[in-house]
Scaffold this active site. Sequence first.
Site, PDB file in Angstrom:
ATOM      1  N   ARG A  61     -17.307  46.725 -25.804  1.00 54.42           N
ATOM      2  CA  ARG A  61     -18.466  45.960 -24.827  1.00 54.42           C
ATOM      3  C   ARG A  61     -17.471  44.807 -25.069  1.00 54.42           C
ATOM      4  NH1 ARG A  61     -24.920  44.688 -25.595  1.00 54.42           N
ATOM      5  NH2 ARG A  61     -24.819  42.961 -24.506  1.00 54.42           N
TER       6      ARG A  61
ATOM      7  N   ARG B 129     -22.160  46.915 -19.220  1.00 51.00           N
ATOM      8  CA  ARG B 129     -21.894  46.693 -20.606  1.00 51.00           C
ATOM      9  C   ARG B 129     -21.346  48.555 -21.068  1.00 51.00           C
ATOM     10  NH1 ARG B 129     -27.716  45.493 -21.924  1.00 51.00           N
ATOM     11  NH2 ARG B 129     -27.197  44.512 -19.906  1.00 51.00           N
TER      12      ARG B 129
ATOM     13  N   ASP C  14     -25.017  48.982 -25.929  1.00 55.61           N
ATOM     14  CA  ASP C  14     -25.811  48.253 -26.028  1.00 55.61           C
ATOM     15  C   ASP C  14     -26.458  49.170 -27.369  1.00 55.61           C
ATOM     16  OD1 ASP C  14     -27.320  45.512 -26.234  1.00 55.61           O
ATOM     17  OD2 ASP C  14     -28.769  46.214 -24.211  1.00 55.61           O
TER      18      ASP C  14
ATOM     19  N   ASP D 290     -29.963  47.508 -29.958  1.00 55.93           N
ATOM     20  CA  ASP D 290     -30.505  46.763 -29.624  1.00 55.93           C
ATOM     21  C   ASP D 290     -31.532  47.179 -30.738  1.00 55.93           C
ATOM     22  OD1 ASP D 290     -29.964  44.775 -27.812  1.00 55.93           O
ATOM     23  OD2 ASP D 290     -30.932  46.045 -26.818  1.00 55.93           O
TER      24      ASP D 290
END
Length: 160
Positions: free
Chosen positions: A83, A92, A95, A97
Amino acid sequence: MNKAYLGLGSNTGDKKRYLYDAIQILNHHEQITITTLSSLYETAPWGYVDQDIFMNLVVEIETTLGPIELLDVCQQIENELGRVREFKWGPRVIDVDILIYNDEAIECERLIVPHPYMTERDFVMIPLAEICPQLVVKEKKVQDWAQNFNQEALKIISSK
């Protein structure tokens, strides 16, 4: 043992491969166990919309890691898979999260949990409702948050 929900997304290169690679890295971490995995969804970009579509999913994990340690693992996975952060909400390869960590409200320089934008994002709330509809976020059940979105807007790529 701590329970957390992670949102994973990719919109460049072999998207599905990046997502499954991230899942494999999570699954092989000695302090993380994936307990539930949502279907894989194809979704429109959010924030910065002039980019390729995303593939997204949500995973439920159990971990002995604290929230900042878990954040470090998430960022390590992103770095390991290549990334590059060019600009906010930009394209990207991966990701990862932290959406929710136990029932905790965390706000520090590196981490805000529950994720501050999660209830605004169909690609988070719909997969989260798939795996944990009764979970309460911001005093409302996830299944109720998910009803705010067009369920047909997300294309299911694969089921669990």
